[in-house]
Design a protein around this motif. Structure first.
Motif, PDB file in Angstrom:
ATOM      1  N   SER A   1       0.807  -1.217   0.000  1.00 28.78           N
ATOM      2  CA  SER A   1       0.000   0.000   0.000  1.00 28.78           C
ATOM      3  C   SER A   1       0.840   1.267   0.000  1.00 28.78           C
ATOM      4  CB  SER A   1      -0.943  -0.002   1.203  1.00 28.78           C
ATOM      5  OG  SER A   1      -1.876  -1.052   1.099  1.00 28.78           O
ATOM      6  N   ALA A   2       2.022   1.222   0.595  1.00 28.81           N
ATOM      7  CA  ALA A   2       2.847   2.420   0.730  1.00 28.81           C
ATOM      8  C   ALA A   2       3.737   2.677  -0.477  1.00 28.81           C
ATOM      9  CB  ALA A   2       3.702   2.323   1.988  1.00 28.81           C
ATOM     10  N   ARG A   3       3.746   1.756  -1.442  1.00 26.34           N
ATOM     11  CA  ARG A   3       4.616   1.921  -2.609  1.00 26.34           C
ATOM     12  C   ARG A   3       3.791   2.199  -3.863  1.00 26.34           C
ATOM     13  NH1 ARG A   3       9.058  -2.426  -5.126  1.00 26.34           N
ATOM     14  NH2 ARG A   3      10.014  -0.935  -6.592  1.00 26.34           N
ATOM     15  N   PRO A   4       4.134   3.243  -4.619  1.00 22.33           N
ATOM     16  CA  PRO A   4       3.398   3.513  -5.862  1.00 22.33           C
ATOM     17  C   PRO A   4       3.501   2.333  -6.826  1.00 22.33           C
ATOM     18  CG  PRO A   4       4.830   5.358  -5.280  1.00 22.33           C
ATOM     19  CD  PRO A   4       5.209   4.233  -4.378  1.00 22.33           C
ATOM     20  N   VAL A   5       2.480   2.175  -7.643  1.00 26.40           N
ATOM     21  CA  VAL A   5       2.442   1.128  -8.661  1.00 26.40           C
ATOM     22  C   VAL A   5       2.218   1.776 -10.019  1.00 26.40           C
ATOM     23  CG1 VAL A   5       1.222  -0.925  -9.499  1.00 26.40           C
ATOM     24  CG2 VAL A   5       1.535  -0.574  -7.027  1.00 26.40           C
ATOM     25  N   VAL A   6       2.955   1.309 -11.020  1.00 26.96           N
ATOM     26  CA  VAL A   6       2.725   1.702 -12.413  1.00 26.96           C
ATOM     27  C   VAL A   6       2.474   0.431 -13.212  1.00 26.96           C
ATOM     28  CG1 VAL A   6       3.713   2.700 -14.508  1.00 26.96           C
ATOM     29  CG2 VAL A   6       4.074   3.819 -12.292  1.00 26.96           C
ATOM     30  N   VAL A   7       1.364   0.408 -13.932  1.00 23.35           N
ATOM     31  CA  VAL A   7       1.006  -0.747 -14.746  1.00 23.35           C
ATOM     32  C   VAL A   7       1.101  -0.364 -16.220  1.00 23.35           C
ATOM     33  CG1 VAL A   7      -0.429  -1.872 -13.028  1.00 23.35           C
ATOM     34  CG2 VAL A   7      -1.441  -0.168 -14.517  1.00 23.35           C
ATOM     35  N   TYR A   8       1.495  -1.339 -17.035  1.00 23.02           N
ATOM     36  CA  TYR A   8       1.578  -1.094 -18.479  1.00 23.02           C
ATOM     37  C   TYR A   8       1.237  -2.368 -19.222  1.00 23.02           C
ATOM     38  CZ  TYR A   8       6.115  -3.519 -18.702  1.00 23.02           C
ATOM     39  OH  TYR A   8       7.115  -4.464 -18.642  1.00 23.02           O
ATOM     40  N   ASP A   9       0.905  -2.202 -20.506  1.00 25.28           N
ATOM     41  CA  ASP A   9       0.673  -3.353 -21.368  1.00 25.28           C
ATOM     42  C   ASP A   9       1.341  -3.100 -22.715  1.00 25.28           C
ATOM     43  OD1 ASP A   9      -1.092  -1.621 -22.727  1.00 25.28           O
ATOM     44  OD2 ASP A   9      -2.870  -2.474 -21.792  1.00 25.28           O
ATOM     45  N   GLY A  10       0.878  -3.775 -23.750  1.00 28.91           N
ATOM     46  CA  GLY A  10       1.545  -3.670 -25.044  1.00 28.91           C
ATOM     47  C   GLY A  10       1.230  -2.419 -25.825  1.00 28.91           C
ATOM     48  N   GLY A  11       0.413  -1.527 -25.270  1.00 31.75           N
ATOM     49  CA  GLY A  11       0.142  -0.262 -25.931  1.00 31.75           C
ATOM     50  C   GLY A  11      -1.327   0.061 -26.091  1.00 31.75           C
ATOM     51  N   GLN A  12      -2.173  -0.969 -26.142  1.00 27.61           N
ATOM     52  CA  GLN A  12      -3.605  -0.713 -26.281  1.00 27.61           C
ATOM     53  C   GLN A  12      -4.177  -0.043 -25.046  1.00 27.61           C
ATOM     54  OE1 GLN A  12      -6.314  -4.151 -26.356  1.00 27.61           O
ATOM     55  NE2 GLN A  12      -7.280  -3.279 -28.180  1.00 27.61           N
ATOM     56  N   GLY A  13      -3.657  -0.420 -23.898  1.00 29.64           N
ATOM     57  CA  GLY A  13      -4.067   0.214 -22.651  1.00 29.64           C
ATOM     58  C   GLY A  13      -5.203  -0.466 -21.924  1.00 29.64           C
ATOM     59  N   TRP A  14      -5.899  -1.398 -22.557  1.00 25.30           N
ATOM     60  CA  TRP A  14      -7.066  -2.002 -21.935  1.00 25.30           C
ATOM     61  C   TRP A  14      -6.686  -2.854 -20.722  1.00 25.30           C
ATOM     62  CZ3 TRP A  14     -10.549  -4.149 -26.484  1.00 25.30           C
ATOM     63  CH2 TRP A  14     -10.893  -3.095 -27.335  1.00 25.30           C
TER      64      TRP A  14
END
Length: 283
Positions: free
Chosen positions: A92-105
């Motif tokens: 909970s105390a650490r930021p998260v960044v999520v990514y995929d192949g470019g579509q974003g869904w």
């Protein structure tokens, strides 16, 4: 808290004192392919190269439960989702960044789930992996166990009855392609068409050709043309709660809170007793 992050901002953040945890959620909607053509394999794509330190998350296995009467991508069980996120290193105390192949869904689905279950700082890499100009890695990290405990309710969630009611009392946006909304074609679900009263709002129109979101002002103007006014209650659905999460993300970029009907058309259309509208108009 911002909902998206640019590749430049991410590169800077990864060199800081408190770098975010990276989750790779590469996934592709299953579609008919030519005989012999390989199916998309997000884990194989990840193994071939990913952002350094990123942990792979399987959308079908970890961000949804088994398909059934609740739709093709129903909500995962809270215990199972929490365990999967902790294995990935989410705290909970650490930021998260999520990514995929470019579509974003797929990245948006992970963003929405973490947001709905109370994570305070999760963002999507705008443009996905193609926007990243730094090096890639084939090393598979072994993250320390996270401490994230999901508590649902931090973001809006709709069931079928609530979605139907919202289509009358507020604005219910259909994030699928316009031809599926009209009922001209339906490549996946039992029947084509839309929830009566819903407005066609393809999520593909929220981004540029390279998959990056339009500026916030342009997104707000688009949603205003679709009937979203100040203070209006807004909901979104799609085929199975994946591209709809991307539209909720676009609304967040525009500063507009919105709820997601996760079961979406795959749940709605599976019940023959539910009404189905066709054509270009909401009714």
């Amino acid at each position: 808290m911002k909902a998206i992050i640019t590749a430049t901002e991410l590169a800077h953040g990864l060199t800081g004192a408190h770098p975010p945890l990276l989750l790779d959620v590469r996934w592709q909607l299953g579609v008919a392919k030519a005989a012999g053509a390989p199916a998309f394999d997000g884990r194989a794509e990840y193994a071939a190269g990913h952002l350094p330190g990123a942990v792979f998350v399987d959308l079908d296995a970890e961000l949804a439960s088994a398909p059934g009467e609740r739709g093709r991508h129903p909500l995962p069980g809270l215990a199972e989702f929490g365990a999967a996120m902790r294995r990935a290193g989410v705290s909970s105390a650490r930021p998260v960044v999520v990514y995929d192949g470019g579509q974003g869904w797929a990245a948006a689905r992970a963003w929405w789930l973490l947001r709905w279950t109370g994570h305070p700082d999760v963002r999507v890499l705008d443009g996905g992996l193609p926007a990243w100009e730094g090096p890639l890695s084939t090393d598979v990290p072994a993250p320390a166990e996270g401490d994230f405990e999901p508590v649902p309710g931090a973001a809006g969630l709709l069931d079928a009855d609530a979605a139907a009611a919202l289509a009358r009392s507020g604005v219910l946006l259909d994030a699928r392609a316009a031809e599926r909304y009209r009922g001209d074609v339906e490549p996946i679900d039992r029947v084509g068409g839309h929830i009566p009263g819903a407005v066609s709002a393809p999520t593909t129109e929220n981004v540029t050709a390279d998959g990056r979101f339009l500026p916030a002002g342009e997104l707000r103007a688009r949603f205003e043309k679709l009937g979203v006014s100040e203070g209006a209650e807004v909901g979104v659905y799609c085929g199975s709660g994946v591209s709809g999460a991307h539209e909720v993300l676009a609304l967040a970029v525009a500063g507009i809170p919105a709820a997601l009907y996760v079961g979406s058309w795959s749940e709605w259309s599976a019940d023959p007793s539910r009404p189905v509208a066709t054509g270009p108009e909401p009714q």
